[in-house]
Write an enzyme that holds these catalytic residues in place. Structure first.
Site, PDB file in Angstrom:
ATOM      1  CD  GLU A  31      -3.000  -1.079   0.696  1.00 18.30           C
ATOM      2  OE1 GLU A  31      -3.254  -0.016   0.092  1.00 18.30           O
ATOM      3  OE2 GLU A  31      -3.713  -2.080   0.644  1.00 18.30           O
ATOM      4  CB  CYS A  49      -1.667   7.175   2.337  1.00 17.66           C
ATOM      5  SG  CYS A  49      -2.939   6.239   3.151  1.00 17.66           S
TER       6      CYS A  49
HETATM    7  P1  NAD Z   1       8.602   4.745   4.283  1.00 19.86           P
HETATM    8  O1  NAD Z   1       8.459   4.031   2.988  1.00 19.86           O
HETATM    9  O2  NAD Z   1       9.755   5.634   4.463  1.00 19.86           O
HETATM   10  O3  NAD Z   1       8.683   3.702   5.475  1.00 19.86           O
HETATM   11  C1  NAD Z   1       7.699   2.716   5.671  1.00 19.86           C
HETATM   12  C2  NAD Z   1       8.301   1.548   6.408  1.00 19.86           C
HETATM   13  O4  NAD Z   1       9.233   0.921   5.564  1.00 19.86           O
HETATM   14  C3  NAD Z   1       9.060   1.924   7.677  1.00 19.86           C
HETATM   15  O5  NAD Z   1       8.813   0.960   8.645  1.00 19.86           O
HETATM   16  C4  NAD Z   1      10.506   1.877   7.219  1.00 19.86           C
HETATM   17  O6  NAD Z   1      11.409   1.601   8.252  1.00 19.86           O
HETATM   18  C5  NAD Z   1      10.465   0.746   6.236  1.00 19.86           C
HETATM   19  N1  NAD Z   1      11.542   0.731   5.247  1.00 19.86           N
HETATM   20  C6  NAD Z   1      12.251   1.782   4.795  1.00 19.86           C
HETATM   21  N2  NAD Z   1      13.159   1.358   3.884  1.00 19.86           N
HETATM   22  C7  NAD Z   1      12.985   0.033   3.753  1.00 19.86           C
HETATM   23  C8  NAD Z   1      13.596  -0.969   2.962  1.00 19.86           C
HETATM   24  N3  NAD Z   1      14.554  -0.692   2.111  1.00 19.86           N
HETATM   25  N4  NAD Z   1      13.156  -2.218   3.056  1.00 19.86           N
HETATM   26  C9  NAD Z   1      12.150  -2.518   3.897  1.00 19.86           C
HETATM   27  N5  NAD Z   1      11.559  -1.634   4.689  1.00 19.86           N
HETATM   28  C10 NAD Z   1      11.965  -0.358   4.616  1.00 19.86           C
HETATM   29  O7  NAD Z   1       7.222   5.501   4.534  1.00 19.86           O
HETATM   30  P2  NAD Z   1       6.804   6.423   5.761  1.00 19.86           P
HETATM   31  O8  NAD Z   1       7.503   7.722   5.627  1.00 19.86           O
HETATM   32  O9  NAD Z   1       6.903   5.667   7.038  1.00 19.86           O
HETATM   33  O10 NAD Z   1       5.237   6.617   5.479  1.00 19.86           O
HETATM   34  C11 NAD Z   1       4.730   7.576   4.632  1.00 19.86           C
HETATM   35  C12 NAD Z   1       4.417   6.980   3.282  1.00 19.86           C
HETATM   36  O11 NAD Z   1       3.521   5.896   3.438  1.00 19.86           O
HETATM   37  C13 NAD Z   1       3.709   7.940   2.365  1.00 19.86           C
HETATM   38  O12 NAD Z   1       4.226   7.806   1.078  1.00 19.86           O
HETATM   39  C14 NAD Z   1       2.263   7.473   2.396  1.00 19.86           C
HETATM   40  O13 NAD Z   1       1.527   7.825   1.264  1.00 19.86           O
HETATM   41  C15 NAD Z   1       2.434   6.007   2.548  1.00 19.86           C
HETATM   42  N6  NAD Z   1       1.255   5.405   3.128  1.00 19.86           N
HETATM   43  C16 NAD Z   1       0.447   4.675   2.314  1.00 19.86           C
HETATM   44  C17 NAD Z   1      -0.713   4.117   2.827  1.00 19.86           C
HETATM   45  C18 NAD Z   1      -1.644   3.318   1.954  1.00 19.86           C
HETATM   46  O14 NAD Z   1      -2.515   2.646   2.494  1.00 19.86           O
HETATM   47  N7  NAD Z   1      -1.514   3.361   0.643  1.00 19.86           N
HETATM   48  C19 NAD Z   1      -1.008   4.263   4.177  1.00 19.86           C
HETATM   49  C20 NAD Z   1      -0.144   5.000   4.966  1.00 19.86           C
HETATM   50  C21 NAD Z   1       0.995   5.549   4.436  1.00 19.86           C
END
Ligand code: NAD
Length: 964
Positions: free
Chosen positions: A721, A755
């Site tokens: 997501e 999001c």
């Molecule tokens: P992010 O992608 O930076 O981090 C999300 C998670 O992924 C964190 O736990 C992080 O530690 C982990 N992560 C980071 N790099 C990784 C890697 N290389 N491999 C595996 N895991 C890794 O996102 P964020 O800043 O925490 O959240 C905001 C983003 O999330 C926004 O883009 C938002 O739109 C999206 N979001 C989407 C939804 C949806 O349902 N579509 C819901 C909430 C947030």
């Protein structure tokens, strides 16, 4: 002073109490009915009025009735002829218009619409457009004129003088919608002042004040910010009214404003300067269960101040929205009665209570002849014991009969521009057109039904809430709705705040040993996946219950670590519970073996199972709901889970996992590993991970996809997501106030860190002219600050790094666009980012989301074209549309590339199992979270086909008896 509250009062008990207090004996009831009949026969003899005609002619529940009402709501306020024409055409299409209904007196509107129907699709249609438009405009204006006393206070007072009769006086209501901005509030305040003066000079009647017009944040949560300014404004109006001796009434609004209304009234009424002036009062709504207590409160206040307080008792104007609000918010009960008869009963008992009070001068605002006749009976036919009130344009004849008997009749008279007041009028008409409405029953001649008193109606029946209205806790078949907290209730809000600890509970965030966690989970997998779905479901339900009991600690964590406002923290805890209960329910249904039909002698069994060890990687912006949602889905499907919370929110993650263990989910089945992206990467690269659920940015989602693709061995599924580039399209038929409410919530709620948040507002030029100034004002009214203070609307962003990135993006936008409004704040903390709206018309559309309180506005000529432009960016998460045009709704439902489309509402706050959430393209892989397909993606399917005839043939077939 003891507050009036409805807490702990269920409807059955409230009705029983009312029945016990029912003040009319048998003889009085018979006399009341006779009197009501007499008044109504006066009605029948009188010339027919427009309301009666309309109600007889139209079933407001029918396509025709609704079309007329919807046309009336929007037609006059649409600024451009092209959009008005589409609306007219759409409404003509929607309605049947075959019925021969109504009579000639009132039906210009019908005429216009019928005429339109007659020519649609014929060569005449080309010519008919302008004629139809003129006729419709006249029809709508006529409808408005009937119910609006005048477009200005001078017109209204002149009309009142012209039409007013002996013993009849007017209470003018000078507006439609509540204030969205401080400028609105100031304008309305000035309007009230002017109205009081003019009415006073003309000695034309009184003024009704809606407190929601005096402040844009008239909410219990904002009491500390709005209470004093509102008191001082109301006091100013009251002093002016006293100087002119103009009766002043505070109107009743939604229940969630009731405590605050009473507190403001109490303070202003008690001001020494008003001592000795007794033409000040308030309206009270009998459909609220708390009303007897409210009346007691007013009586005590009058006694304490030794003054008479005027009370207008009405049945209530917000019934359907109260029902919806309580259901949506998961409140413990409805504030209102769910059956109309219960309200009718309450009206009489409360009316009696008012009549008995020596400190209250009652006015009864009703069009129900029986209610009024019953109260007249209780007052011993003393025509000075109360005044009766009607809405201008309705119920004229009953009140005329009462006036002839010597009663004083007040007329509640809306004043204002027709296009502002029509939405209000439509509400009134729909209310009176409802099946249970007295006016409608009377208009349809169903007198026996109409004149049965509420006590008799309830005799010998089970007292119960309306069986078709689902209690907020039982909204969903087969599972509990999560409990909300009624923040509009003063006491509840205070108790809640007192229970939320200042410091978060101490949590051991635990280790980040991926190897150990995966190995342990791997070992536990067989036994967990072999537990029954029922067993797993029960544990998830237990987890939901634990979150309920530990909610105050969760709020503290969400506010301190997640930096959330209280309403956001409450909805997040609710969402997490809903995920648990919904997936539990889905597991029971989807994980029971299914036997598929096939030939005799063969058994075909289809089953679902866990895949193995799932990695669940969550973002910080929903550190509980998304985090627990992913875990709950994976666990319900029979997987073991390694859960990684975002590095910004480790404590919330660890606390939630602790609760899950307490709920009985074994520690080796569910692990929490802490850390940043490196740990996430290590986890997804682990060879024993059988599936990944990831929510976060598009870039990380892609990275994980590549990692999984490069792994040797099994093909590992990814449920992602990711980000959205979410737009809302607004045309000129939309109601500007509604648009602004929804834009503010969608773009700036949760500091824009959802999001689903609105990023791009696509707005027709015509609409922009009205919406953008309103948006500026509404943004000025936003309070930015510490989220622990409930009067703040917008808190900080998650950390300094996020704030810095946002400042960079904002600087870039500022260099290219024109600021519509940038909020101000006094916070020195570097994590605060002021919400900003920037007009980017003429600039290219953005390519990616800006994850914060930043709204980019594009004024456009062709909305569909603009939507196609957004589609081309290849995101597909949420999309919003504000329109009153059904044809546009239909077109955009398919035009908008989005997983979730929201029409005439905000774009955020998807509810589990109600609005399954998630997008496609760059926004994710699906399946949606909280939907019927979620668990399927987390599981393996297995099919076992057994030849049951292998050993010795199909015994049961052979043994079959003939069916002759
Ligand atoms: P992010 O992608 O930076 O981090 C999300 C998670 O992924 C964190 O736990 C992080 O530690 C982990 N992560 C980071 N790099 C990784 C890697 N290389 N491999 C595996 N895991 C890794 O996102 P964020 O800043 O925490 O959240 C905001 C983003 O999330 C926004 O883009 C938002 O739109 C999206 N979001 C989407 C939804 C949806 O349902 N579509 C819901 C909430 C947030």
């Amino acid at each position: 002073m003891k507050r009036a509250t409805f807490k702990d009062m269920n409807e059955v008990q409230a009705v029983k109490d009312l029945l016990d207090a029912y003040p009319l004996d048998h003889a009085m009831r018979i006399r009341a009915k006779d009197r009501a009949l007499k008044w109504m026969s006066r009605d029948a003899k009188a010339k027919s009025d427009m309301t009666t005609d309309l109600l007889q002619g139209f079933d407001l529940g029918s396509a025709e009735g609704r079309a007329l009402m919807e046309l009336a709501e929007a037609y006059l306020r649409i600024p451009d002829a092209a959009t008005r024409d589409i609306l007219l055409r759409d409404k003509i299409d929607a309605a049947g218009w075959n019925k021969e209904s109504g009579n000639a007196t009132s039906k210009l509107a019908q005429y216009a619409l019928r005429m339109g129907k007659g020519v649609m699709g014929t060569p005449l249609a080309m010519l008919a457009g302008p004629i139809m438009a003129t006729a419709a405009k006249q029809g709508m204006t006529m409808l408005a004129q009937h119910f609006v006393m005048g477009e200005t206070i001078d017109q209204a007072t002149a009309n009142a003088r012209k039409n007013g009769r002996l013993r009849e006086w007017f209470s003018f209501d000078v507006l439609g919608e509540g204030a969205r901005t401080h400028e609105d509030a100031e304008r309305y305040f000035e309007g009230y002042k002017e109205a009081i003066e003019r009415v006073g000079r003309n000695k034309a009647g009184g003024i009704s004040v809606k407190l929601s017009a005096l402040h844009p944040k008239f909410e219990e949560t904002h009491r500390s910010a709005c209470f004093e300014p509102m008191c001082s404004k109301l006091l100013h109006l009251a002093k002016l009214a006293a100087a002119f001796n103009v009766p002043l009434m505070v109107d009743a609004e939604e229940d969630r404003r009731c405590d605050l209304t009473l507190a403001i009234f109490e303070k202003v009424r008690g001001d020494a300067i008003l001592q000795g002036w007794d033409r000040f009062g308030l309206a009270i709504q009998a459909y609220l269960k708390r009303t007897p207590k409210t009346i007691q409160f007013v009586q005590d206040l009058g006694q304490r101040l030794n003054t008479i307080i005027n009370v207008r008792l009405v049945k209530g104007a917000y019934w359907d929205s109260e029902i919806k609000y309580a259901q949506m918010m998961g409140h413990d009960d409805f504030p209102v009665f769910t059956q109309k008869t219960h309200t009718d009963l309450s009206y009489i008992v409360c009316g009696h209570q008012l009549l008995q009070s020596s400190y209250i001068r009652p006015a009864f605002g009703s069009h129900n002849a029986l209610s009024l006749a019953s109260l007249a009976e209780l007052a011993g036919h003393d025509v000075n014991a109360f005044e009766t009130q009607r809405l201008h344009g309705m119920g004229d004849h009953i009140h005329e009969a009462m006036r002839e008997e010597g009663y004083s009749v007040g007329v509640y008279a809306p004043v204002g521009p027709h296009h502002d007041l029509l939405p209000y009028l439509v509400r009134r008409l729909l209310e009176n057109g409802a099946n249970t409405s007295f006016l409608k029953n009377a208009a349809q001649g169903d007198l026996d039904k109409t004149l049965l008193d509420p006590c008799a109606k309830l005799q010998g029946r089970d007292i119960r809430p309306h069986p078709s209205i689902r209690h907020p806790h039982n909204l969903y078949p087969g599972r509990d709705n999560s409990r909300g907290i009624n923040l509009g209730d003063h006491e509840t809000l205070q108790t809640t705040l007192a229970k939320i600890p200042q410091q978060s509970p101490v949590v051991n965030t635990g280790a980040s040993d991926v190897q150990h966690a995966v190995a342990s989970a791997q070992k536990a997998f067989k036994s967990w996946t072999n537990t029954s779905a029922e067993n797993r479901a029960q544990k998830l339900e237990k987890l939901a219950d634990l979150m309920e009991t530990r909610k105050h600690e969760l709020f503290a964590l969400l506010q301190n670590e997640g930096r959330k406002t209280l309403p956001d923290a409450i909805s997040e805890v609710r969402e997490a519970q809903d995920f648990c209960r919904y997936y539990a329910q889905q597991a029971r249904i989807q994980f029971a073996p299914q036997y598929l039909p096939g030939p005799d002698g063969e058994r075909n069994m289809y089953t679902r199972h866990g895949r193995g060890v799932f990695a669940c990687i969550a973002p910080w912006n929903f550190p509980l709901a998304i985090f627990i949602g992913q875990c709950a889905a994976a666990l319900a499907a029979g997987n073991c889970v390694i859960a990684k919370p975002a590095e910004q929110t480790p404590q919330i993650g660890a606390f939630a996992i602790g609760l899950a263990h307490e709920a009985g989910i074994p520690k080796d089945v569910l692990h929490c590993v802490q850390g940043d992206g490196k740990i996430g990467a290590q986890l997804t690269a682990h060879p024993d991970i059988a599936g990944v659920a990831f929510t976060g940015s598009y870039e990380v989602g892609k990275m994980i996809q590549r990692t999984l693709a490069q792994k040797e061995g099994p093909i590992v599924p990814l449920i992602a997501e990711t980000a959205g580039l979410n737009a809302m399209a607004v045309d000129s038929s939309a109601l500007p106030e509604q648009v602004v409410d929804d834009v503010i919530l969608s773009a700036f709620g949760s500091a824009g860190q959802r999001c689903s948040a609105l990023r791009i507002l696509l707005i027709e030029e015509n609409a922009a002219k009205r919406v953008l100034p309103l948006l500026q004002g509404a943004m000025r009214a936003l309070r930015i600050g510490n989220p622990r203070d409930t009067s703040n609307d917008v808190g900080p962003v998650i950390d300094e790094e996020a704030a810095q990135n946002l400042h960079k993006s904002i600087a870039d936008l500022k260099s290219r666009g024109k600021i519509v409004h940038e909020c101000a704040h006094n916070e020195t903390d570097k994590t605060f980012v002021a919400p900003i709206a920037i007009d980017m018309t003429g600039q290219p559309l953005p390519d990616a989301e800006i994850f914060g309180p930043v709204l980019q506005i594009y004024r456009v000529k062709d909305l569909a074209e603009a939507v196609r432009g957004v589609n081309a960016k290849n995101y597909a998460l949420t999309f919003g549309l504000h329109t009153r045009l059904p044809s546009r709704e239909k077109d955009f439902e398919s035009l908008a590339e989005a997983g979730n489309v929201y029409i005439n509402r905000s774009m955020i706050g998807a509810v589990v199992g109600v609005q399954p959430f998630g997008g496609h393209h760059r926004s994710g892989t699906g399946p949606k979270a909280g939907g019927p397909a979620t668990l399927l993606a987390y599981s393996l399917e297995k099919h076992i086909s057994t030849n049951t005839a292998a050993a010795g043939g199909n015994a049961s077939l052979v043994a079959l008896e003939d069916d002759l």
